[in-house]
Design an enzyme around this catalytic site. Structure first.
Site, short mmCIF file in Angstrom:
data_model
loop_
_atom_site.label_atom_id
_atom_site.label_comp_id
_atom_site.label_asym_id
_atom_site.label_seq_id
_atom_site.Cartn_x
_atom_site.Cartn_y
_atom_site.Cartn_z
N ARG A 196 -10.80 5.41 22.69
CA ARG A 196 -11.90 4.55 23.18
C ARG A 196 -13.13 5.37 23.54
O ARG A 196 -14.26 4.94 23.32
CB ARG A 196 -11.42 3.73 24.38
CG ARG A 196 -12.40 2.65 24.86
CD ARG A 196 -11.76 1.79 25.95
NE ARG A 196 -12.55 0.62 26.34
CZ ARG A 196 -13.14 0.47 27.52
NH1 ARG A 196 -13.04 1.42 28.44
NH2 ARG A 196 -13.84 -0.61 27.80
N ILE A 237 -18.77 -3.41 25.78
CA ILE A 237 -17.42 -3.34 25.22
C ILE A 237 -16.50 -4.00 26.23
O ILE A 237 -16.64 -3.78 27.44
CB ILE A 237 -17.05 -1.86 24.95
CG1 ILE A 237 -15.69 -1.70 24.31
CG2 ILE A 237 -17.11 -1.03 26.23
CD1 ILE A 237 -15.40 -0.22 23.94
N SER A 238 -15.57 -4.83 25.78
CA SER A 238 -14.66 -5.53 26.69
C SER A 238 -13.73 -4.56 27.40
O SER A 238 -13.47 -3.46 26.90
CB SER A 238 -13.80 -6.53 25.91
OG SER A 238 -14.60 -7.48 25.26
N ALA A 239 -13.19 -5.01 28.53
CA ALA A 239 -12.17 -4.21 29.23
C ALA A 239 -10.95 -4.06 28.33
O ALA A 239 -10.61 -4.98 27.58
CB ALA A 239 -11.78 -4.89 30.54
#
Ligand code: SAH
Length: 207
Positions: A33, A59-61
Site C-alpha cells: 500500500r 484512498i479508502s481505509a
C-alpha cells in the site's frame, strides 16, 4: 519498521475485526500500500484509515478495501470493472485475486489515471488496464464483466455499469449521497438486481 512487517501486523488486525476470506487476506498481505501513496503519506500506509492521494481524493481505509474485495467473491480468472482507480491500490488488490490482465479500471481525473498506471507498472501490476474517463459509462470494450465495483459514492449503480455485468454477476458500491450504505447486488437473468446491505460507509462522490 519494515513495510512488510507493518503490513502483516495490519492484516492480522483486519482479520480480528472481520471474518475475511483467505484470498482477500492473501491479497492484502501481498500489495505494498505504501508504494501507492504520495511520499509524505507513506509513514501512515499501514494504519487502518483513509489517506489523501491528491486531486482532493482519498484512498479508502484498508478494512473497507478488504470488505469490498470479500463481498465481490472474486475468483482467479474473473473479469472485473472498477469505477474510480484513484492511486491504483484497490485495483492491485483485485488483481492479486483475479489476475492483473482481468482488471479494467476507469478514473475521472486524467492525472490520477496516469500516476496509477505508473505505480501499477512499478509494483508488478502493469497488466491492469486503466482508462481516464467517466465511469458512469463503464468500459464497454471489455464487457461483459463477472464483477463490478464503485470506489466512489453514487445514488445508485450507474445503468451502463449494470448493463456491462453478465447475468449472475455481482456489483458492490457505496450508494447514497452524504453518507452511504455499502450495497452488494447480484444481477438476475432478467437483468434486475437483488441487493443486500453491508453497513454504513463514507466515500468521495462519483462525478
Ligand atoms: N480505489 C481507489 C480509491 C479512489 S477514491 C484507490 O485504491 O486509490 C475514488 C476515485 O473515484 C477518485 O479517484 C475519483 O477521482 C474517482 N471518480 C469520481 N467520480 C468518477 C467517475 N464519474 N468516473 C470515474 N472515476 C471517478
Amino acid at each position: 519498521m519494515d513495510p512488510a512487517v507493518a503490513r502483516d501486523r495490519l492484516v492480522d488486525r483486519l482479520r480480528e475485526r472481520d471474518d475475511l476470506g483467505e484470498a482477500t487476506v492473501a491479497a492484502m498481505r501481498a500489495v505494498p500500500r505504501h508504494a501507492f501513496l504520495p511520499e509524505s503519506r507513506r509513514a501512515d500506509a499501514y494504519q487502518d484509515r483513509p489517506l489523501p492521494i491528491g486531486a482532493g481524493q482519498t484512498i479508502s481505509a484498508p478494512h473497507v478495501v478488504a470488505l469490498v474485495t470479500d463481498l465481490l467473491e472474486l475468483r482467479d480468472g474473473q473479469s472485473v470493472l472498477e469505477i474510480g482507480t484513484g492511486c491504483g491500490y484497490h485495483a492491485a488488490v483485485t488483481a492479486e485475486v483475479v489476475g492483473p490482465a482481468n482488471v479494467f479500471s476507469v478514473e475521472y481525473h486524467a492525472d490520477l489515471a496516469e500516476r496509477a498506471r505508473e505505480t501499477l507498472a512499478a509494483t508488478g501490476y502493469g497488466a491492469v488496464s486503466v482508462r481516464a474517463g467517466d465511469g458512469k459509462q463503464g468500459w464497454a470494450d471489455h464487457a461483459p464483466y463477472d464483477r463490478a465495483y464503485l470506489t466512489c459514492a453514487a445514488p445508485s449503480f450507474p445503468d451502463r455499469v449494470v448493463d456491462q455485468v453478465r447475468p449472475g454477476g455481482l456489483l458492490v458500491g457505496p450508494l447514497g449521497t452524504d453518507r452511504q450504505v455499502l450495497v452488494r447486488a447480484r444481477k438476475r437473468e432478467d437483468g434486475s438486481l437483488k441487493r443486500d446491505h453491508h453497513g454504513q460507509v463514507r466515500f468521495v462522490p462519483l462525478r
